[in-house]
Design a protein around this motif. Structure first.
Motif: not given
Length: 147
Positions: A87-97
């Motif tokens: 979740f942290a990787v997704y929120a910060e790197e994959i989909a920052p918006e």
């Protein structure tokens, strides 16, 4: 290590299911609706239940409450840790918006909103793990009732 391999295996499988569910929601743009995260409890519960059930089948008469409780907690904690990292990787790197969309619809005026969201995801997973493990152990514990 042998006694931890089963809950770790089920924890990894459960986290894979959680990640898959989250990605499925993101495909249909429903991942910012927090109410869909309630199904995470169902997924986590199923993983914990199956891990305890499998451990009981594996140990038969040697199975006890402590072993089942440990199995459930380890399964849920492994699943929660892996999902929180994803979740942290997704929120910060994959989909920052993603966090901006989430904060626009639910929260405002937090200085470190990201940390609050990640902490909330982890705490929800740990709490779900403890509650469901305690509930499922009522099904699997040996009865002391006289027949």
């Amino acid at each position: 290590m042998m006694r931890f391999s089963l809950p770790i295996r089920f924890g990894i499988a459960t986290s894979g299911s959680l990640v898959g569910y989250f990605l499925l929601l993101s495909l249909v743009d429903l991942h910012t609706n927090i109410f869909y995260s309630l199904f995470n409890g169902v997924i986590t519960g199923f993983g914990i239940y199956e891990a305890i059930k499998y451990r009981k089948l594996e140990l038969m008469e040697d199975f006890n409450y402590g072993i089942g409780f440990k199995t459930g907690v380890i399964t849920g904690f492994v699943a929660t840790l892996i999902f929180t990292l994803f979740f942290a990787v997704y929120a910060e790197e994959i989909a920052p918006e993603f966090l901006k969309q989430l904060s626009a619809s639910w929260f405002s005026n937090y200085q470190s909103f990201e940390a609050i969201v990640f902490f909330t995801v982890a705490i929800m997973g740990f709490a779900t793990t403890l509650v469901l493990t305690l509930a499922f152990m009522q099904l699997f514990k040996a009865s002391r009732n006289l027949k």
